[in-house]
Design a protein around this motif. Structure first.
Motif, PDB file in Angstrom:
ATOM      1  N   GLU A  65      29.862  66.674  56.155  1.00 22.85           N
ATOM      2  CA  GLU A  65      29.255  66.404  57.652  1.00 22.85           C
ATOM      3  C   GLU A  65      28.083  67.498  57.988  1.00 22.85           C
ATOM      4  OE1 GLU A  65      28.355  63.153  58.453  1.00 22.85           O
ATOM      5  OE2 GLU A  65      29.114  62.100  56.501  1.00 22.85           O
ATOM      6  N   LEU A  66      29.140  68.268  58.219  1.00 19.97           N
ATOM      7  CA  LEU A  66      28.292  69.195  59.757  1.00 19.97           C
ATOM      8  C   LEU A  66      27.252  69.920  58.460  1.00 19.97           C
ATOM      9  CD1 LEU A  66      30.996  69.856  61.838  1.00 19.97           C
ATOM     10  CD2 LEU A  66      28.934  68.645  62.070  1.00 19.97           C
ATOM     11  N   ILE A  67      27.865  70.855  57.744  1.00 21.22           N
ATOM     12  CA  ILE A  67      27.447  71.706  57.383  1.00 21.22           C
ATOM     13  C   ILE A  67      25.259  71.159  56.105  1.00 21.22           C
ATOM     14  CG2 ILE A  67      27.845  73.739  54.822  1.00 21.22           C
ATOM     15  CD1 ILE A  67      30.162  74.350  55.089  1.00 21.22           C
ATOM     16  N   PRO A  68      26.261  70.002  55.160  1.00 20.92           N
ATOM     17  CA  PRO A  68      24.907  69.831  54.969  1.00 20.92           C
ATOM     18  C   PRO A  68      23.522  69.186  55.502  1.00 20.92           C
ATOM     19  CG  PRO A  68      27.040  68.715  54.139  1.00 20.92           C
ATOM     20  CD  PRO A  68      26.741  69.035  54.633  1.00 20.92           C
ATOM     21  N   GLU A  69      24.407  68.932  57.195  1.00 21.85           N
ATOM     22  CA  GLU A  69      23.205  68.329  58.273  1.00 21.85           C
ATOM     23  C   GLU A  69      22.640  69.818  58.585  1.00 21.85           C
ATOM     24  OE1 GLU A  69      21.390  65.158  60.781  1.00 21.85           O
ATOM     25  OE2 GLU A  69      22.683  64.979  59.075  1.00 21.85           O
ATOM     26  N   ALA A  87      44.674  70.273  59.885  1.00 16.99           N
ATOM     27  CA  ALA A  87      43.576  70.852  58.591  1.00 16.99           C
ATOM     28  C   ALA A  87      42.808  70.284  57.769  1.00 16.99           C
ATOM     29  CB  ALA A  87      43.755  72.064  58.220  1.00 16.99           C
ATOM     30  N   GLY A  88      42.868  70.143  57.388  1.00 14.48           N
ATOM     31  CA  GLY A  88      42.544  69.299  56.238  1.00 14.48           C
ATOM     32  C   GLY A  88      41.479  67.721  56.588  1.00 14.48           C
ATOM     33  N   ALA A  89      41.175  66.777  57.737  1.00 15.58           N
ATOM     34  CA  ALA A  89      40.673  65.460  58.584  1.00 15.58           C
ATOM     35  C   ALA A  89      39.628  67.300  58.977  1.00 15.58           C
ATOM     36  CB  ALA A  89      41.297  65.734  59.246  1.00 15.58           C
ATOM     37  N   MET A  90      39.617  68.438  59.041  1.00 20.02           N
ATOM     38  CA  MET A  90      38.645  69.094  59.647  1.00 20.02           C
ATOM     39  C   MET A  90      37.537  69.855  58.947  1.00 20.02           C
ATOM     40  SD  MET A  90      40.685  70.980  63.449  1.00 20.02           S
ATOM     41  CE  MET A  90      38.578  70.853  63.770  1.00 20.02           C
ATOM     42  N   ILE A  91      38.298  70.138  58.211  1.00 18.37           N
ATOM     43  CA  ILE A  91      37.435  71.385  56.949  1.00 18.37           C
ATOM     44  C   ILE A  91      36.850  69.400  55.946  1.00 18.37           C
ATOM     45  CG2 ILE A  91      37.881  72.257  54.220  1.00 18.37           C
ATOM     46  CD1 ILE A  91      38.561  73.560  56.934  1.00 18.37           C
ATOM     47  N   TYR A  92      37.470  68.584  55.742  1.00 20.03           N
ATOM     48  CA  TYR A  92      36.291  67.247  55.370  1.00 20.03           C
ATOM     49  C   TYR A  92      34.824  67.196  55.386  1.00 20.03           C
ATOM     50  CZ  TYR A  92      35.217  62.938  53.320  1.00 20.03           C
ATOM     51  OH  TYR A  92      34.253  61.615  52.820  1.00 20.03           O
ATOM     52  N   VAL A  93      35.511  66.652  57.326  1.00 16.01           N
ATOM     53  CA  VAL A  93      34.295  67.037  58.543  1.00 16.01           C
ATOM     54  C   VAL A  93      32.870  68.313  57.906  1.00 16.01           C
ATOM     55  CG1 VAL A  93      33.313  66.425  60.700  1.00 16.01           C
ATOM     56  CG2 VAL A  93      35.430  65.087  59.685  1.00 16.01           C
ATOM     57  N   VAL A  94      33.415  69.134  58.109  1.00 11.13           N
ATOM     58  CA  VAL A  94      32.803  70.160  58.268  1.00 11.13           C
ATOM     59  C   VAL A  94      32.085  69.740  56.125  1.00 11.13           C
ATOM     60  CG1 VAL A  94      32.808  72.970  57.222  1.00 11.13           C
ATOM     61  CG2 VAL A  94      33.789  72.011  59.264  1.00 11.13           C
ATOM     62  N   GLU A 113      19.448  72.453  67.687  1.00 11.52           N
ATOM     63  CA  GLU A 113      20.651  71.406  67.065  1.00 11.52           C
ATOM     64  C   GLU A 113      21.504  71.697  66.235  1.00 11.52           C
ATOM     65  OE1 GLU A 113      20.978  66.627  65.840  1.00 11.52           O
ATOM     66  OE2 GLU A 113      19.501  67.189  66.720  1.00 11.52           O
ATOM     67  N   LYS A 114      20.723  72.542  64.914  1.00  8.57           N
ATOM     68  CA  LYS A 114      20.864  72.969  63.057  1.00  8.57           C
ATOM     69  C   LYS A 114      21.975  74.078  64.098  1.00  8.57           C
ATOM     70  CE  LYS A 114      17.803  70.807  61.120  1.00  8.57           C
ATOM     71  NZ  LYS A 114      18.716  69.609  59.866  1.00  8.57           N
ATOM     72  N   ALA A 115      21.367  75.320  64.921  1.00  2.00           N
ATOM     73  CA  ALA A 115      22.494  76.308  65.214  1.00  2.00           C
ATOM     74  C   ALA A 115      24.135  76.067  65.690  1.00  2.00           C
ATOM     75  CB  ALA A 115      22.212  76.940  66.667  1.00  2.00           C
ATOM     76  N   LEU A 116      23.458  74.203  66.688  1.00  2.00           N
ATOM     77  CA  LEU A 116      24.579  73.609  67.808  1.00  2.00           C
ATOM     78  C   LEU A 116      26.359  73.351  66.140  1.00  2.00           C
ATOM     79  CD1 LEU A 116      23.732  71.878  70.632  1.00  2.00           C
ATOM     80  CD2 LEU A 116      25.046  74.248  70.963  1.00  2.00           C
ATOM     81  N   LEU A 117      25.569  72.473  65.588  1.00  2.00           N
ATOM     82  CA  LEU A 117      25.675  72.026  63.203  1.00  2.00           C
ATOM     83  C   LEU A 117      27.095  73.230  63.385  1.00  2.00           C
ATOM     84  CD1 LEU A 117      23.691  69.695  62.444  1.00  2.00           C
ATOM     85  CD2 LEU A 117      25.907  68.696  64.202  1.00  2.00           C
ATOM     86  N   GLY A 118      25.802  74.193  63.215  1.00  2.00           N
ATOM     87  CA  GLY A 118      26.342  75.671  62.270  1.00  2.00           C
ATOM     88  C   GLY A 118      27.700  76.291  63.419  1.00  2.00           C
ATOM     89  N   PHE A 119      26.907  75.632  64.760  1.00  2.00           N
ATOM     90  CA  PHE A 119      28.058  76.630  65.390  1.00  2.00           C
ATOM     91  C   PHE A 119      29.714  75.579  65.705  1.00  2.00           C
ATOM     92  CE2 PHE A 119      30.527  76.971  69.311  1.00  2.00           C
ATOM     93  CZ  PHE A 119      30.783  78.177  69.535  1.00  2.00           C
ATOM     94  N   SER A 120      29.682  74.624  65.760  1.00  2.00           N
ATOM     95  CA  SER A 120      30.816  73.499  65.209  1.00  2.00           C
ATOM     96  C   SER A 120      31.702  73.781  64.040  1.00  2.00           C
ATOM     97  CB  SER A 120      29.986  72.169  65.627  1.00  2.00           C
ATOM     98  OG  SER A 120      28.865  71.715  66.444  1.00  2.00           O
ATOM     99  N   ALA A 121      30.367  74.206  63.365  1.00  2.00           N
ATOM    100  CA  ALA A 121      31.212  74.227  61.925  1.00  2.00           C
ATOM    101  C   ALA A 121      32.196  75.590  61.228  1.00  2.00           C
ATOM    102  CB  ALA A 121      30.149  73.852  60.600  1.00  2.00           C
ATOM    103  N   GLY A 122      31.403  76.001  62.163  1.00  2.00           N
ATOM    104  CA  GLY A 122      32.564  77.933  62.499  1.00  2.00           C
ATOM    105  C   GLY A 122      34.015  77.314  63.107  1.00  2.00           C
ATOM    106  N   VAL A 123      33.106  77.124  63.862  1.00  2.00           N
ATOM    107  CA  VAL A 123      34.261  76.779  64.890  1.00  2.00           C
ATOM    108  C   VAL A 123      35.942  76.136  64.289  1.00  2.00           C
ATOM    109  CG1 VAL A 123      35.693  75.652  67.256  1.00  2.00           C
ATOM    110  CG2 VAL A 123      33.543  77.133  66.949  1.00  2.00           C
ATOM    111  N   MET A 124      34.880  74.885  64.099  1.00  2.00           N
ATOM    112  CA  MET A 124      36.082  73.954  63.293  1.00  2.00           C
ATOM    113  C   MET A 124      36.843  74.472  62.168  1.00  2.00           C
ATOM    114  SD  MET A 124      34.658  70.624  63.146  1.00  2.00           S
ATOM    115  CE  MET A 124      35.980  69.008  62.813  1.00  2.00           C
ATOM    116  N   THR A 125      35.994  75.690  60.853  1.00  2.00           N
ATOM    117  CA  THR A 125      36.838  76.105  60.263  1.00  2.00           C
ATOM    118  C   THR A 125      37.605  76.686  60.521  1.00  2.00           C
ATOM    119  OG1 THR A 125      34.485  75.654  58.567  1.00  2.00           O
ATOM    120  CG2 THR A 125      36.437  77.645  58.258  1.00  2.00           C
TER     121      THR A 125
END
Length: 244
Positions: A212-216, A202-209, A32-44
């Protein structure tokens, strides 16, 4: 062919979302941590190569001020979710809801881009061939595949419901053909706003990254998994954006 072309990116999202249907076991915390990290990388990566850079390129006629629409749109996007919390205190989104929302917002300008190129194809003086338009649609569809998985798998990790997870992915992608059709119908009006909308997403996605995603992904142990997964997700999306 135009109808088929504007549906291709949506199909890519659906296929990516369908990845959740192949999961047979409960997702481990490390996965789950890896998937969150992957999601953050894709969105960035998608924010940079799919949204901000095209926004700047589409504003090249402004010369040295070509960055301005992207800058304005980006900070409006960054402020979107905090503004929603302030203005609508009853609407509280958890991390997966914010993720779905951010990717959905990101898909709107992508759909507009597809609509714009098909509007050029349909116009007698547009100078866009069917091959050009289909190439863009297929390229976005390939990009959308990991984005579909980025939605469905984290939603499944939280809800444990495959049907709900797949539907969330489909819901995030259905805005693309809708935005494409609206853009074709109102091309002359909407086209000048596209750079702002790209950067806004892009701004909305970076905010979520960042929020939410990186801290989690960094909580507890297994931090290396999320870090390497972020790098892998970023690299995959970067390559797809540049190649296609």
């Amino acid at each position: 062919m135009t109808i088929f072309g504007i549906l291709i990116p949506f199909l890519g999202t659906c296929l990516g979302g369908a990845c959740v249907l192949m999961i047979k076991r409960k997702i481990k915390p490390s996965a789950e941590k890896a998937l969150l990290g992957f999601s953050a990388g894709v969105m960035t990566a998608a924010s940079v190569w799919s949204l901000i850079i095209p926004a700047v390129e589409q504003s090249a006629h402004l010369g040295k001020l070509a960055f301005l629409p992207a800058l304005i749109g980006f900070f409006l996007g960054i402020g979107l979710l905090p503004a929603v919390d302030k203005l609508l205190p009853r609407v509280k989104m958890d991390k997966t809801q914010m993720l779905v929302f951010a990717v959905t917002v990101h898909n709107i300008p992508e759909g507009m881009a597809v609509g714009a190129v098909f509007a050029g194809y349909l116009s007698p003086n547009g100078g866009v061939t069917l091959a050009d338009a289909l190439a863009l649609s297929i390229g976005i569809a390939i990009q959308n595949f990991p984005e579909g998985a980025v939605i469905s798998i984290p939603v499944y990790a939280e809800s444990k419901k495959k049907g709900k997870s797949f539907f969330a992915s489909v819901l995030s992608g259905v805005v693309e053909p809708i935005a494409a059709v609206i853009t074709i119908a109102l091309f002359g009006i909407l086209s000048p706003a596209l750079p702002y909308l790209l950067a806004f997403a892009a701004g909305a996605m970076i905010y979520v990254v960042v929020e939410e995603l990186i801290p989690e992904a960094s909580l507890g142990t297994h931090n290396n998994y999320s870090t390497f997964a972020f790098a892998f997700g970023f690299a995959v999306m970067m390559v797809l954006d540049i190649v296609f």
